[in-house]
Design an enzyme around this catalytic site. Structure first.
Site, short mmCIF file in Angstrom:
data_model
loop_
_atom_site.label_atom_id
_atom_site.label_comp_id
_atom_site.label_asym_id
_atom_site.label_seq_id
_atom_site.Cartn_x
_atom_site.Cartn_y
_atom_site.Cartn_z
N TYR A 145 36.60 38.84 40.95
CA TYR A 145 35.81 40.22 40.39
C TYR A 145 35.95 41.30 41.22
CZ TYR A 145 32.09 43.06 39.30
OH TYR A 145 31.09 43.91 38.90
N LYS A 149 37.55 44.91 40.84
CA LYS A 149 36.94 46.28 41.05
C LYS A 149 37.76 47.21 42.10
CE LYS A 149 33.79 47.14 38.97
NZ LYS A 149 33.79 47.73 37.62
#
Ligand SMILES: NC(=O)c1ccc[n+]([C@@H]2O[C@H](COP(=O)([O-])OP(=O)(O)OC[C@H]3O[C@@H](n4cnc5c(N)ncnc54)[C@H](O)[C@@H]3O)[C@@H](O)[C@H]2O)c1
Ligand SMILES: CC(C)CCC[C@@H](C)[C@H]1CC[C@H]2C3=C(CC[C@]12C)[C@@]1(C)CC[C@H](O)[C@@](C)(C(=O)O)[C@@H]1CC3
Length: 349
Positions: A145, A149
């Site tokens: 994740y 990002k």
């Protein structure tokens, strides 16, 4: 400086991920200020008389193009769930999907793009105290994740140009009514009797950011991107500016939910190693079974290290300051939990 109401329906904005936690709060605020709001999302989770909903996948550029005619500003706050454990989906949505968003913005002549990034793009599991935006991107992010990002933010900021002004806002630990991650996960762990323990010494300070402050920052940045071109192409930390002991904050939530506060200490590195072993096991069985552990090296690190950030850059360059203080924010959050409404209603100022 505060956010301004506009001549009703004079500007069309698009919120990608507008059916989510941050997205819906942002949509509601934009509507209240007079914007014509469109939502693009995989799902529709609410109704609003002033909102036009488009269901689609941001990984399909044609889906995106259908809702972007005459859009002035795009807010990109779509993501797979941060606690899911699917690298392919993270790469597909946060990286390939964001490339589609940028291409569509250029094709449709969108003027501004505000990305909801994450303060954790500079976090690799070590202590960060009053970290500012000069910190480099994490070289070894703890999960995919965070890795995606970072890639997403780099794509958006490097796309900044005369025709498309871009900005990345980095909130941290967002909480508030309708939060689908922090409070529900905390409640689920508590109900399973898994919140009796403090990971580490319990002295780590962190930032948590109330949703109204995140929304306020997004609107403020969008309204200033055109007047202050110097803020375009930059990333800004957005927090409550009130770092708090992680375990004090969690204890407040747990006690507010009717559970006891954690009290037994577990050695941080022991739990971190345990989480590492869990992740190896999850990887080994992944061809046969998808497991989404809550105990990961990322969640253990977040629970056991300092991670709080400076918002001085957002304050000085676009006058950001939190509109809801932490104390009030915690009460409002607990009051928003239906079964707790009456208990907390009297406490909210
Ligand atoms: N929640 C936090 O603590 C936190 C903190 C910092 C930053 N952020 C960032 O804020 C943004 C919003 O997070 P949130 O907590 O509201 O998440 P959320 O899961 O509540 O909302 C995300 C939305 O994106 C949509 N979405 C996912 N994949 C999509 C796709 N392929 N096409 C179209 N829509 C898609 C989902 O349907 C969902 O409605 C994210 O970019 C996240 O990285 C969140
Ligand atoms: C009592 C238990 C230990 C409670 C467990 C709480 C846990 C579920 C949350 C504590 C910190 C939260 C957090 C995120 C998700 C939920 C927690 C792990 C976060 C990973 C969500 C995505 C964001 O982008 C984030 C990385 C950020 O920088 O804000 C979040 C970090 C904190």
């Amino acid at each position: 400086m505060s956010v301004k109401a506009i001549k009703p329906d004079s500007k069309i904005v698009l919120v990608i991920g507008g059916s989510g936690f941050v997205g819906r709060h942002l949509v509601e605020k934009l509507c209240s200020l007079g914007y014509t709001v469109r939502v693009f999302d995989l799902r529709t989770t609410f109704e609003h008389e002033k909102v036009t909903f488009y269901n689609g996948d941001l990984c399909n550029k044609q889906d995106l193009l259908k809702c972007m005619d005459n859009v002035d500003t795009v807010f990109h706050c779509a993501t797979p769930s941060p606690l899911s454990n699917n690298k392919k989906v993270f790469l597909r949505v946060n990286v390939d999907g964001t490339k589609n968003v940028l291409d569509a913005c250029f094709e449709k002549g969108v003027k501004n793009l505000i990305l909801t990034s994450s303060a954790s793009v500079v976090y690799s599991g070590s202590n960060i105290e009053h970290g500012d935006e000069t910190l480099p991107y994490a070289k070894r992010p703890l999960d995919c994740y965070t890795q995606t990002k970072i890639q997403q933010e780099k794509l958006v900021l490097s796309a900044n140009s005369e025709s498309l002004k871009t900005i990345a806002l980095r909130p941290h630990g967002i909480f508030g009514p309708r939060d689908p991650h922090m409070l529900p996960t905390t409640a689920r762990l508590a109900a399973a009797g898994k919140t009796k323990f403090i990971i580490g010494k319990g002295i780590n300070k962190v930032d948590f950011t109330y949703i109204d402050n995140v929304v306020y920052a997004h609107v403020l940045a969008a309204q200033q991107l055109q007047q202050k071109p110097e803020i375009a192409g930059n990333a800004y930390n957005i927090t409550n500016n009130e770092p708090i002991l992680f375990w004090e904050f969690m204890s407040r939530l747990l006690k507010g939910l009717g559970y006891a506060a954690p009290k037994y200490h577990l050695p941080y590195y022991f739990i971190y190693f345990l989480a590492f072993l869990v992740q190896i096991f999850v990887f080994i069985v992944s061809p046969f079974k998808t497991i989404r552990p809550t105990l990961t090296t990322m969640t253990v690190a977040l629970a056991g290290t300092h991670h709080y950030y400076s918002c001085e850059k957002a304050a000085s360059e676009f006058n950001y300051s939190p509109v809801v203080k932490l104390e009030d924010a915690i009460e409002r959050t607990l009051q928003s939990v239906p079964e707790l409404h009456n208990k907390h209603a009297k406490k909210v100022k």
